[in-house]
Design a protein around this motif. Sequence first.
Motif, mmCIF file in Angstrom:
data_model
loop_
_atom_site.group_PDB
_atom_site.id
_atom_site.type_symbol
_atom_site.label_atom_id
_atom_site.label_comp_id
_atom_site.label_asym_id
_atom_site.label_seq_id
_atom_site.Cartn_x
_atom_site.Cartn_y
_atom_site.Cartn_z
ATOM 1 N N TRP A 32 -25.265 1.477 36.986
ATOM 2 C CA TRP A 32 -26.663 1.386 36.551
ATOM 3 C C TRP A 32 -26.752 1.773 35.081
ATOM 4 O O TRP A 32 -27.420 1.107 34.290
ATOM 5 C CB TRP A 32 -27.546 2.296 37.404
ATOM 6 C CG TRP A 32 -28.945 2.390 36.875
ATOM 7 C CD1 TRP A 32 -29.966 1.505 37.074
ATOM 8 C CD2 TRP A 32 -29.476 3.409 36.025
ATOM 9 N NE1 TRP A 32 -31.090 1.918 36.404
ATOM 10 C CE2 TRP A 32 -30.812 3.089 35.756
ATOM 11 C CE3 TRP A 32 -28.945 4.571 35.474
ATOM 12 C CZ2 TRP A 32 -31.622 3.878 34.955
ATOM 13 C CZ3 TRP A 32 -29.768 5.353 34.681
ATOM 14 C CH2 TRP A 32 -31.080 5.002 34.427
ATOM 15 N N LYS A 33 -26.043 2.841 34.705
ATOM 16 C CA LYS A 33 -26.066 3.292 33.313
ATOM 17 C C LYS A 33 -25.550 2.186 32.387
ATOM 18 O O LYS A 33 -26.135 1.923 31.336
ATOM 19 C CB LYS A 33 -25.221 4.555 33.165
ATOM 20 C CG LYS A 33 -25.145 5.068 31.749
ATOM 21 C CD LYS A 33 -24.201 6.247 31.647
ATOM 22 C CE LYS A 33 -23.986 6.650 30.207
ATOM 23 N NZ LYS A 33 -22.944 7.634 30.044
ATOM 24 N N GLU A 34 -24.468 1.532 32.779
ATOM 25 C CA GLU A 34 -23.916 0.446 31.967
ATOM 26 C C GLU A 34 -24.894 -0.720 31.863
ATOM 27 O O GLU A 34 -25.079 -1.289 30.782
ATOM 28 C CB GLU A 34 -22.591 -0.029 32.559
ATOM 29 C CG GLU A 34 -21.457 0.945 32.385
ATOM 30 C CD GLU A 34 -20.172 0.485 33.079
ATOM 31 O OE1 GLU A 34 -20.041 -0.728 33.360
ATOM 32 O OE2 GLU A 34 -19.322 1.343 33.331
ATOM 33 N N ASP A 35 -25.505 -1.083 32.994
ATOM 34 C CA ASP A 35 -26.470 -2.188 32.995
ATOM 35 C C ASP A 35 -27.662 -1.874 32.090
ATOM 36 O O ASP A 35 -28.131 -2.745 31.345
ATOM 37 C CB ASP A 35 -26.958 -2.487 34.412
ATOM 38 C CG ASP A 35 -25.871 -3.094 35.288
ATOM 39 O OD1 ASP A 35 -24.834 -3.532 34.743
ATOM 40 O OD2 ASP A 35 -26.052 -3.113 36.527
ATOM 41 N N VAL A 36 -28.148 -0.645 32.172
ATOM 42 C CA VAL A 36 -29.272 -0.241 31.325
ATOM 43 C C VAL A 36 -28.850 -0.288 29.861
ATOM 44 O O VAL A 36 -29.588 -0.777 29.004
ATOM 45 C CB VAL A 36 -29.784 1.171 31.709
ATOM 46 C CG1 VAL A 36 -30.725 1.725 30.657
ATOM 47 C CG2 VAL A 36 -30.488 1.116 33.055
ATOM 48 N N GLY A 37 -27.645 0.190 29.578
ATOM 49 C CA GLY A 37 -27.141 0.148 28.206
ATOM 50 C C GLY A 37 -27.082 -1.269 27.671
ATOM 51 O O GLY A 37 -27.479 -1.540 26.534
ATOM 52 N N LYS A 38 -26.603 -2.194 28.507
ATOM 53 C CA LYS A 38 -26.522 -3.598 28.098
ATOM 54 C C LYS A 38 -27.914 -4.186 27.870
ATOM 55 O O LYS A 38 -28.138 -4.925 26.907
ATOM 56 C CB LYS A 38 -25.783 -4.418 29.144
ATOM 57 C CG LYS A 38 -24.288 -4.137 29.188
ATOM 58 C CD LYS A 38 -23.622 -4.897 30.319
ATOM 59 C CE LYS A 38 -22.162 -4.495 30.465
ATOM 60 N NZ LYS A 38 -21.548 -5.112 31.639
ATOM 61 N N ALA A 39 -28.845 -3.855 28.775
ATOM 62 C CA ALA A 39 -30.214 -4.368 28.637
ATOM 63 C C ALA A 39 -30.861 -3.839 27.358
ATOM 64 O O ALA A 39 -31.510 -4.595 26.625
ATOM 65 C CB ALA A 39 -31.056 -3.980 29.857
#
Length: 171
Positions: free
Chosen positions: A63-70
Motif C-alpha cells: 500500500w505504501k509503495e502504491d501510494v508513493g507511486k500515485a
Amino acid sequence: MARTIGEAKALKMLDIPDFRHLTKEKAVQLVSMLDRVDPEVAKAVLEQYPKFAEVVLSTARDWKEDVGKALEENGKVTKETIAAVSAAMASLSDLVGREDTTPEERSEMADRMIGLAKLLNEIDKRNKDFILKVLGIGSVTLLGLVAVAATALGVNVKALESAADGVEDVI
C-alpha cells in the motif's frame, strides 16, 4: 455484531480449500470480515497460516509503495500542468510588453493572466486535496484493518501497541 461466520463458511466466502491457501488479497478480505468470524476460526487461521501477520505487514508495505507511486505520478502531472500554464503566462506577458499591443489587447491579456493565476491556485488546491485524501483513506483503512483484526483475535493492548510500532516503521 454477532459472530456468525464459522470455518466452513469463511473458507467458502474466500473460495479456498483451507487457510494455508490464503493469498495477500484473501488475507485482507479475511481481516475485513474478522469482526463476524467465530474466534475459533481466527485461531484456526493462525494455526494453519502462521505467517498471517507477515502478509498483513506486506500488504501495508505494498500500500505504501502504491501510494508513493500515485503521489509521484500526481506530482509529475501537476508540474507539467504548472509548466504549461507558466509558459502561457510568459507568452501573454511578452505580448503585453510589446509596443504594437493596443490598450484593449493589454487589458484582455491581463484578464487572461489573472485567469491563469486562478487556475494555478486551483491546481495547487486540488493537488493538496488529493494528497490529503489518499493519505487519509489509506490511514483509516490500515488502522481499521489492524483494529478489526486485533478485536477479533482478542489481542491485548500491549501487543497491539507493538504491532502499531511495526506498522509505523512500514509507513
